[in-house]
Design a protein around this motif. Structure first.
Motif, PDB file in Angstrom:
ATOM      1  N   LEU A 102       0.845  -1.194   0.000  1.00 43.35           N
ATOM      2  CA  LEU A 102       0.000   0.000   0.000  1.00 43.35           C
ATOM      3  C   LEU A 102       0.879   1.242   0.000  1.00 43.35           C
ATOM      4  CD1 LEU A 102      -2.435  -0.981   2.885  1.00 43.35           C
ATOM      5  CD2 LEU A 102      -2.932  -1.107   0.457  1.00 43.35           C
ATOM      6  N   ALA A 103       0.465   2.260  -0.736  1.00 39.15           N
ATOM      7  CA  ALA A 103       1.141   3.554  -0.709  1.00 39.15           C
ATOM      8  C   ALA A 103       0.120   4.636  -1.010  1.00 39.15           C
ATOM      9  CB  ALA A 103       2.270   3.603  -1.737  1.00 39.15           C
ATOM     10  N   ILE A 104       0.225   5.764  -0.304  1.00 39.07           N
ATOM     11  CA  ILE A 104      -0.634   6.918  -0.579  1.00 39.07           C
ATOM     12  C   ILE A 104       0.246   8.023  -1.135  1.00 39.07           C
ATOM     13  CG2 ILE A 104      -2.131   8.694   0.386  1.00 39.07           C
ATOM     14  CD1 ILE A 104      -3.011   6.644   2.477  1.00 39.07           C
ATOM     15  N   ILE A 105      -0.132   8.508  -2.330  1.00 37.68           N
ATOM     16  CA  ILE A 105       0.606   9.564  -3.003  1.00 37.68           C
ATOM     17  C   ILE A 105      -0.408  10.568  -3.524  1.00 37.68           C
ATOM     18  CG2 ILE A 105       2.314  10.085  -4.782  1.00 37.68           C
ATOM     19  CD1 ILE A 105       2.500   6.848  -4.895  1.00 37.68           C
ATOM     20  N   ASP A 106      -0.268  11.817  -3.120  1.00 35.93           N
ATOM     21  CA  ASP A 106      -1.164  12.881  -3.590  1.00 35.93           C
ATOM     22  C   ASP A 106      -2.633  12.482  -3.479  1.00 35.93           C
ATOM     23  OD1 ASP A 106       1.079  14.371  -4.189  1.00 35.93           O
ATOM     24  OD2 ASP A 106       1.051  13.875  -6.320  1.00 35.93           O
ATOM     25  N   ASP A 107      -3.029  11.947  -2.325  1.00 33.30           N
ATOM     26  CA  ASP A 107      -4.412  11.525  -2.055  1.00 33.30           C
ATOM     27  C   ASP A 107      -4.895  10.413  -2.978  1.00 33.30           C
ATOM     28  OD1 ASP A 107      -4.761  13.178   0.144  1.00 33.30           O
ATOM     29  OD2 ASP A 107      -5.440  14.852  -1.085  1.00 33.30           O
ATOM     30  N   ILE A 108      -3.980   9.605  -3.475  1.00 35.06           N
ATOM     31  CA  ILE A 108      -4.322   8.416  -4.254  1.00 35.06           C
ATOM     32  C   ILE A 108      -3.729   7.212  -3.538  1.00 35.06           C
ATOM     33  CG2 ILE A 108      -4.085   7.197  -6.450  1.00 35.06           C
ATOM     34  CD1 ILE A 108      -3.724   9.954  -7.772  1.00 35.06           C
ATOM     35  N   LEU A 109      -4.572   6.210  -3.279  1.00 36.36           N
ATOM     36  CA  LEU A 109      -4.125   4.981  -2.639  1.00 36.36           C
ATOM     37  C   LEU A 109      -3.764   3.966  -3.712  1.00 36.36           C
ATOM     38  CD1 LEU A 109      -3.792   3.049  -0.200  1.00 36.36           C
ATOM     39  CD2 LEU A 109      -6.227   2.530  -0.440  1.00 36.36           C
ATOM     40  N   PHE A 110      -2.528   3.509  -3.688  1.00 35.39           N
ATOM     41  CA  PHE A 110      -2.057   2.476  -4.611  1.00 35.39           C
ATOM     42  C   PHE A 110      -1.982   1.157  -3.862  1.00 35.39           C
ATOM     43  CE2 PHE A 110      -0.585   6.374  -6.482  1.00 35.39           C
ATOM     44  CZ  PHE A 110      -0.781   6.173  -7.833  1.00 35.39           C
ATOM     45  N   VAL A 111      -2.568   0.126  -4.444  1.00 27.72           N
ATOM     46  CA  VAL A 111      -2.595  -1.204  -3.829  1.00 27.72           C
ATOM     47  C   VAL A 111      -1.998  -2.198  -4.818  1.00 27.72           C
ATOM     48  CG1 VAL A 111      -4.059  -3.009  -2.849  1.00 27.72           C
ATOM     49  CG2 VAL A 111      -4.702  -0.598  -2.571  1.00 27.72           C
ATOM     50  N   THR A 112      -1.003  -2.955  -4.382  1.00 27.94           N
ATOM     51  CA  THR A 112      -0.459  -4.012  -5.233  1.00 27.94           C
ATOM     52  C   THR A 112      -1.156  -5.316  -4.870  1.00 27.94           C
ATOM     53  OG1 THR A 112       1.382  -4.387  -3.698  1.00 27.94           O
ATOM     54  CG2 THR A 112       1.785  -2.926  -5.561  1.00 27.94           C
ATOM     55  N   ASP A 113      -1.510  -6.074  -5.895  1.00 28.78           N
ATOM     56  CA  ASP A 113      -2.211  -7.353  -5.715  1.00 28.78           C
ATOM     57  C   ASP A 113      -1.244  -8.478  -6.083  1.00 28.78           C
ATOM     58  OD1 ASP A 113      -3.755  -9.703  -6.094  1.00 28.78           O
ATOM     59  OD2 ASP A 113      -5.529  -8.487  -6.452  1.00 28.78           O
ATOM     60  N   ASN A 114      -0.889  -9.279  -5.095  1.00 25.23           N
ATOM     61  CA  ASN A 114       0.079 -10.357  -5.295  1.00 25.23           C
ATOM     62  C   ASN A 114      -0.432 -11.426  -6.240  1.00 25.23           C
ATOM     63  OD1 ASN A 114       1.113 -13.215  -4.140  1.00 25.23           O
ATOM     64  ND2 ASN A 114       2.722 -11.676  -4.014  1.00 25.23           N
ATOM     65  N   GLU A 115      -1.703 -11.740  -6.170  1.00 24.90           N
ATOM     66  CA  GLU A 115      -2.248 -12.826  -6.997  1.00 24.90           C
ATOM     67  C   GLU A 115      -2.348 -12.445  -8.473  1.00 24.90           C
ATOM     68  OE1 GLU A 115      -6.249 -15.514  -7.388  1.00 24.90           O
ATOM     69  OE2 GLU A 115      -5.576 -14.924  -5.399  1.00 24.90           O
ATOM     70  N   THR A 116      -2.789 -11.220  -8.758  1.00 25.58           N
ATOM     71  CA  THR A 116      -3.000 -10.807 -10.152  1.00 25.58           C
ATOM     72  C   THR A 116      -1.835 -10.010 -10.730  1.00 25.58           C
ATOM     73  OG1 THR A 116      -4.069  -8.720  -9.550  1.00 25.58           O
ATOM     74  CG2 THR A 116      -5.487 -10.670  -9.777  1.00 25.58           C
ATOM     75  N   SER A 117      -0.901  -9.600  -9.890  1.00 22.77           N
ATOM     76  CA  SER A 117       0.231  -8.742 -10.290  1.00 22.77           C
ATOM     77  C   SER A 117      -0.234  -7.421 -10.885  1.00 22.77           C
ATOM     78  CB  SER A 117       1.166  -9.474 -11.251  1.00 22.77           C
ATOM     79  OG  SER A 117       1.809 -10.528 -10.574  1.00 22.77           O
ATOM     80  N   GLU A 118      -1.351  -6.916 -10.375  1.00 25.20           N
ATOM     81  CA  GLU A 118      -1.866  -5.617 -10.802  1.00 25.20           C
ATOM     82  C   GLU A 118      -1.630  -4.581  -9.712  1.00 25.20           C
ATOM     83  OE1 GLU A 118      -5.603  -6.428 -13.684  1.00 25.20           O
ATOM     84  OE2 GLU A 118      -5.998  -6.624 -11.543  1.00 25.20           O
ATOM     85  N   ILE A 119      -1.562  -3.325 -10.157  1.00 26.44           N
ATOM     86  CA  ILE A 119      -1.541  -2.195  -9.238  1.00 26.44           C
ATOM     87  C   ILE A 119      -2.848  -1.455  -9.460  1.00 26.44           C
ATOM     88  CG2 ILE A 119      -0.357  -0.090  -8.541  1.00 26.44           C
ATOM     89  CD1 ILE A 119       2.120  -1.286 -10.036  1.00 26.44           C
TER      90      ILE A 119
END
Length: 70
Positions: free
Chosen positions: A4-21
């Protein structure tokens, strides 16, 4: 989620199973999605200093990736 990372009020989530952000606004609405094309089980942590400087870790490949806009 694997990172998880928050940048400029955007939450980014990495998904281990699908390899998507997946990017969400602060209300939980999905903004965008990126398929990294890495094998399932790869994505782990994410860290960023800005939207122009995002780093990802791949556990299966033992690699560090940097995402930058074109």
């Amino acid at each position: 989620p694997s990172g998880l990372a928050i940048i400029d009020d955007i939450l980014f989530v990495t998904d281990n199973e699908t390899s998507e952000i997946v990017a969400f606004d602060m209300n939980g609405q999905e903004i965008d999605r990126l398929d990294t094309q890495l094998p399932s089980g790869s994505l782990m942590g994410i860290v960023a200093r800005s939207l122009d400087d995002i780093w990802l870790v791949s556990a299966r490949e033992n690699r560090l990736y940097r995402l930058q806009p074109l």
